[in-house]
Design a protein around this motif. Structure first.
Motif, PDB file in Angstrom:
ATOM      1  N   HIS A 105       0.826  -1.215   0.000  1.00 39.01           N
ATOM      2  CA  HIS A 105       0.000   0.000   0.000  1.00 39.01           C
ATOM      3  C   HIS A 105       0.859   1.263   0.000  1.00 39.01           C
ATOM      4  O   HIS A 105       0.446   2.293  -0.541  1.00 39.01           O
ATOM      5  N   GLY A 109       0.338   3.604  -2.996  1.00 36.42           N
ATOM      6  CA  GLY A 109      -0.162   4.946  -2.695  1.00 36.42           C
ATOM      7  C   GLY A 109       0.711   6.023  -3.310  1.00 36.42           C
ATOM      8  O   GLY A 109       0.208   7.000  -3.885  1.00 36.42           O
ATOM      9  N   HIS A 155      -1.415   6.666   3.991  1.00 38.45           N
ATOM     10  CA  HIS A 155      -2.409   5.713   3.499  1.00 38.45           C
ATOM     11  C   HIS A 155      -2.088   4.290   3.964  1.00 38.45           C
ATOM     12  O   HIS A 155      -2.958   3.551   4.436  1.00 38.45           O
ATOM     13  N   GLN A 159      -3.907   1.466   6.858  1.00 32.85           N
ATOM     14  CA  GLN A 159      -4.300   0.088   6.547  1.00 32.85           C
ATOM     15  C   GLN A 159      -3.705  -0.898   7.547  1.00 32.85           C
ATOM     16  O   GLN A 159      -4.403  -1.783   8.058  1.00 32.85           O
ATOM     17  N   ASN A 202     -11.030   4.508   3.004  1.00 27.73           N
ATOM     18  CA  ASN A 202      -9.667   5.003   2.850  1.00 27.73           C
ATOM     19  C   ASN A 202      -9.122   4.711   1.456  1.00 27.73           C
ATOM     20  O   ASN A 202      -8.608   5.600   0.772  1.00 27.73           O
ATOM     21  N   ASN A 203      -9.267   3.450   1.026  1.00 28.02           N
ATOM     22  CA  ASN A 203      -8.783   3.066  -0.299  1.00 28.02           C
ATOM     23  C   ASN A 203      -9.552   3.768  -1.406  1.00 28.02           C
ATOM     24  O   ASN A 203      -8.986   4.324  -2.346  1.00 28.02           O
ATOM     25  N   VAL A 206      -8.909   7.726  -1.681  1.00 29.24           N
ATOM     26  CA  VAL A 206      -7.623   8.072  -2.292  1.00 29.24           C
ATOM     27  C   VAL A 206      -7.641   7.822  -3.792  1.00 29.24           C
ATOM     28  O   VAL A 206      -7.287   8.679  -4.601  1.00 29.24           O
TER      29      VAL A 206
END
Length: 288
Positions: A105, A109, A155, A159, A202-203, A206
């Motif tokens: 991630h 990200g 980010h 997670q 969150n995912n 973004v």
């Protein structure tokens, strides 16, 4: 539920792509080639951009960073997957699983934020050509890169932070060839509805925000290029489609990025030839 009292799983079994040996061996051959091309292609771009002074510009600086990130992104999962395809015991420890999740991630990200920066860079270059070097100077470019890395870190740490508090008491079979949030959540011994909502938000937030910026940026560019030649419009459309495709980043995308972004560029081809001749000149005396 107290995680300390229920977390008994110390590792996970990666079910991978197939349980059939013949298919696993076929996948090993195919993805070994894909990974080799990914490494060679992206590191070649990094070497070219670094070695040629003519490519020390903002655009190529961003392209070089993208290639480096693509190399890192593929390396997070591919080597482990290739080993597991030939292994009869594809088990990953809990700590290694979380580490892989973090870097997956983190790099992913950064890539999404970097693609957004690249879209902004192209927008400025076309809409403000006379002020481009002033707007996208080294300081601004450096700050945007730092912001991309910080954004990727925040980010990713979100997670991992949400995942590490979950209790895992069995089962321990992970339906994937690498560790990621959706599969891990399914194995948790607790209600994860709220957690899944937070992670998806969150995912999704973004990715969606960066995608909309990319789409809006290149839509605006296409409108500005209506008065330009067909060749100019075609080039802009090609770049737009390339960025949108990369946002969906699959395993094959890092292999394709050098061709999509860089290897078709005349300046890069000239620099590649220079680098090749330089290597031949260095190796020539050694051969004799």
């Amino acid at each position: 539920m107290n995680p300390a009292n229920h977390s008994q799983v110390t590792g996970f079994v990666l079910l991978g792509l197939s349980q059939v040996w013949e298919l696993r061996f076929l996948f090993f051959i195919v993805f070994s080639v894909v990974y080799l091309l990914t490494v060679m292609g992206n590191l070649l771009i990094v070497a070219i951009v670094t070695s040629d002074p003519h490519l020390h510009t903002t655009m190529y600086f961003l392209l070089g960073n993208l290639s480096f990130l693509d190399f890192c992104y593929a390396t997070i999962t591919a080597p482990r997957m290739l080993v597991d395809l030939l292994s009869g015991n594809p088990v990953i420890s809990f700590g290694s699983c979380l580490t892989q999740l973090f870097f997956f991630h983190f790099i992913g990200g950064i890539k999404i934020f970097l693609l957004t920066v690249m879209a902004y860079d192209r927008y400025v270059a076309i809409s403000q050509p006379l002020r481009y070097t002033l707007i996208m100077n080294r300081t601004v470019c450096g700050l945007l890169m730092v912001a991309s890395w910080v954004g990727g870190f925040v980010h990713s740490i979100v997670q991992v932070g949400l995942t590490i508090q979950l209790p895992f008491c069995g089962p321990d079979k992970l339906d994937n060839f690498y560790c990621d949030v959706p599969q891990l959540i399914k194995l948790a011994c607790t209600d994860t509805f709220v957690l899944e909502l937070l992670m998806v938000s969150n995912n999704g937030l973004v990715t969606l925000m960066c995608f909309l910026v990319l789409l809006g940026s290149y839509t605006a560019l296409l409108f500005m290029l209506r008065g330009h030649s067909w060749e100019g419009r075609s080039k802009a459309l090609s770049t737009c489609a390339s960025h949108i495709a990369v946002v969906t980043y699959t395993m094959v995308t890092p292999m394709l990025n050098p061709a999509i972004y860089t290897l078709r560029n005349k300046e890069v081809i000239v620099a590649m030839k220079k680098l090749w001749r330089r290597q031949k000149d260095l190796l020539g005396p050694l051969e004799h």
